[in-house]
Design an enzyme around this catalytic site. Sequence first.
Site, short mmCIF file in Angstrom:
data_model
loop_
_atom_site.label_atom_id
_atom_site.label_comp_id
_atom_site.label_asym_id
_atom_site.label_seq_id
_atom_site.Cartn_x
_atom_site.Cartn_y
_atom_site.Cartn_z
N HIS A 33 0.85 -1.19 0.00
CA HIS A 33 0.00 0.00 0.00
C HIS A 33 0.88 1.23 0.00
O HIS A 33 1.94 1.23 0.63
CB HIS A 33 -0.91 0.02 1.24
CG HIS A 33 -2.11 0.87 1.05
ND1 HIS A 33 -2.08 2.22 1.28
CD2 HIS A 33 -3.36 0.57 0.62
CE1 HIS A 33 -3.27 2.72 1.01
NE2 HIS A 33 -4.07 1.74 0.60
N ASP B 67 -7.95 -5.50 0.21
CA ASP B 67 -8.43 -6.31 -0.91
C ASP B 67 -8.04 -7.77 -0.80
O ASP B 67 -8.59 -8.61 -1.51
CB ASP B 67 -7.92 -5.72 -2.23
CG ASP B 67 -8.80 -4.58 -2.68
OD1 ASP B 67 -9.93 -4.48 -2.15
OD2 ASP B 67 -8.37 -3.80 -3.53
N1 CMC Z 1 3.99 -7.67 -4.07
C1 CMC Z 1 5.33 -7.67 -4.14
N2 CMC Z 1 6.09 -6.57 -4.03
C2 CMC Z 1 5.44 -5.40 -3.87
C3 CMC Z 1 4.05 -5.33 -3.79
C4 CMC Z 1 3.32 -6.53 -3.90
N3 CMC Z 1 1.99 -6.52 -3.85
N4 CMC Z 1 3.69 -4.05 -3.62
C5 CMC Z 1 4.81 -3.34 -3.61
N5 CMC Z 1 5.87 -4.15 -3.76
C6 CMC Z 1 7.28 -3.74 -3.80
C7 CMC Z 1 7.62 -3.18 -5.19
O1 CMC Z 1 8.04 -4.20 -6.05
C8 CMC Z 1 8.69 -2.20 -4.84
O2 CMC Z 1 9.88 -2.93 -4.57
P1 CMC Z 1 11.34 -2.33 -4.96
O3 CMC Z 1 11.47 -1.07 -4.11
O4 CMC Z 1 12.27 -3.41 -4.58
O5 CMC Z 1 11.27 -2.04 -6.44
C9 CMC Z 1 8.23 -1.60 -3.51
O6 CMC Z 1 7.45 -2.63 -2.91
C10 CMC Z 1 7.39 -0.35 -3.66
O7 CMC Z 1 6.32 -0.62 -4.55
P2 CMC Z 1 5.57 0.45 -5.44
O8 CMC Z 1 4.82 -0.25 -6.54
O9 CMC Z 1 6.52 1.52 -5.84
O10 CMC Z 1 4.55 1.04 -4.40
P3 CMC Z 1 3.36 2.03 -4.73
O11 CMC Z 1 3.16 2.81 -3.49
O12 CMC Z 1 3.59 2.76 -6.00
O13 CMC Z 1 2.12 1.05 -5.00
C11 CMC Z 1 0.37 -0.47 -4.68
C12 CMC Z 1 1.19 0.66 -4.06
C13 CMC Z 1 -0.84 -0.77 -3.80
C14 CMC Z 1 -0.14 -0.04 -6.07
C15 CMC Z 1 1.29 -1.71 -4.79
O14 CMC Z 1 1.66 -2.14 -3.51
C16 CMC Z 1 0.63 -2.83 -5.56
O15 CMC Z 1 0.68 -2.85 -6.80
N6 CMC Z 1 -0.02 -3.82 -4.83
C17 CMC Z 1 -0.75 -4.87 -5.48
C18 CMC Z 1 -2.12 -4.38 -5.94
C19 CMC Z 1 -3.06 -4.18 -4.76
O16 CMC Z 1 -3.19 -5.03 -3.90
N7 CMC Z 1 -3.80 -3.05 -4.81
C20 CMC Z 1 -4.83 -2.74 -3.80
C21 CMC Z 1 -4.43 -1.59 -2.92
S1 CMC Z 1 -5.45 -1.49 -1.46
C22 CMC Z 1 -6.95 -0.97 -2.03
C23 CMC Z 1 -6.95 0.43 -2.38
O17 CMC Z 1 -6.86 1.30 -1.48
O18 CMC Z 1 -7.08 0.71 -3.58
#
Ligand code: CMC
Length: 384
Positions: free
Chosen positions: A266, A320
């Site tokens: 998140h 989720d």
């Molecule tokens: N599984 C594995 N690694 C992850 C995940 C995950 N679900 N989420 C983040 N990471 C890692 C990512 O690979 C990155 O690693 P590194 O720094 O080594 O490259 C680091 O954590 C930061 O990730 P990010 O994508 O830059 O983080 P963000 O803040 O841009 O994205 C997010 C947040 C929710 C989009 C992302 O965690 C994600 O894609 N999660 C899976 C989709 C998901 O479950 N979404 C629902 C969110 S909750 C409901 C809502 O409020 O909408």
Amino acid sequence: MGCLTAGEQKYSRGLEGVIAAISSISCIDGEEGHLIYRGYPIEVLAKYSTYEETAFLLLKGHLPNKKEYEEFKQQLKENAKLHPGMIDVITKFMMDAHPMDVIRSMVSLMGVFCPDKKEHTLEAKYQKAIRVTAKLPTMIAAFHRLREGKEIIDPDPNLNYAENFLYMMTGEKPDELSAKVLDIALILHAEHGMNASTFSGMVTASSLSDIYSAITSAIGTLKGPLHGGANERVMHMLDEIGSLENVKSYIENALAEKKKIMGFGHRVYKAYDPRAKILKDWAYKLCEMKGDLMHFKMGEEIEKIMIEKVGKKGIYPNVDFYSGLVYTHLGIPRDIFTPVFAMARSIGWSAHIVEYMEANRIYRPRAIYNGPIDLEYKPIEERE
Ligand code: CMC
């Protein structure tokens, strides 16, 4: 040339850390994993409140007294029916459309069928917001029944919001636990600060557009798998994994390939999402009642491995992860998970839109220009 260039301004990719509003609607403590709505911790609301009461709280800013509560519930019930013109349109949609596309189009259509479209008072904004929240379950259920070749079921004024949705989907009054679990899931999804869909709705409203247009934008934003679409993907992942024994290798391989595990991580929470914690307990009760703990056990195993492997990076289950499981065991089809999220969140969107419009200033950020300047314009005949 006065273009904004790198070095002059700090660019925050994905607007991380950028403050875009002042709000009294909710507060997230991402480090400790706390969420409060209008001053009340969500644990308290999940324990004592109902979706309708929480919706009033979010929209109006205080818990309703008895009279306000009864009136608000009545308003939701009175506005639940769809205009005949809207029913006419929904029957003409392609029946393989994604239900998120359907509700996005139907909310947009509400602007066309709105009886007081020229009213812009605060009261009119509340009215329109209530109408959207009231009609969303009816739209979702109507489309679902139509695509199954069944008759649309009208809302039953004797049922509460959560019960009514399940009733309109299936034609049967839900059991007490199922209705309770859905009610709690709706409370937990009702609001979440300046997330992508809320921001998107606020951007639309900030041009002094209307609530229907703003919520149409928000629904479009919620649809994506990085936001509201993740719960649907969680269940696809469980299918792909197939069994409890396969969990470890699946997750380890996915992480080694730098794949994102849906339902984890998140932008704000770097601790366990408090909504996931509450929903996990209710998911267990529901799965136990249904006599099928398979998905729940797989979920727990995924959670254990993920926390071991990436917990130190602040990646924990988000809301989720367990909502997909809950909806599955409520008999809700997968492509309707995100529409259920939208129906719950519609009130949070409206609360932010109304709040922002009270001291509105159009959103107008800037971009750093990294393209060329002073290019020579060549006539088309001379271009390669
Ligand atoms: N599984 C594995 N690694 C992850 C995940 C995950 N679900 N989420 C983040 N990471 C890692 C990512 O690979 C990155 O690693 P590194 O720094 O080594 O490259 C680091 O954590 C930061 O990730 P990010 O994508 O830059 O983080 P963000 O803040 O841009 O994205 C997010 C947040 C929710 C989009 C992302 O965690 C994600 O894609 N999660 C899976 C989709 C998901 O479950 N979404 C629902 C969110 S909750 C409901 C809502 O409020 O909408």
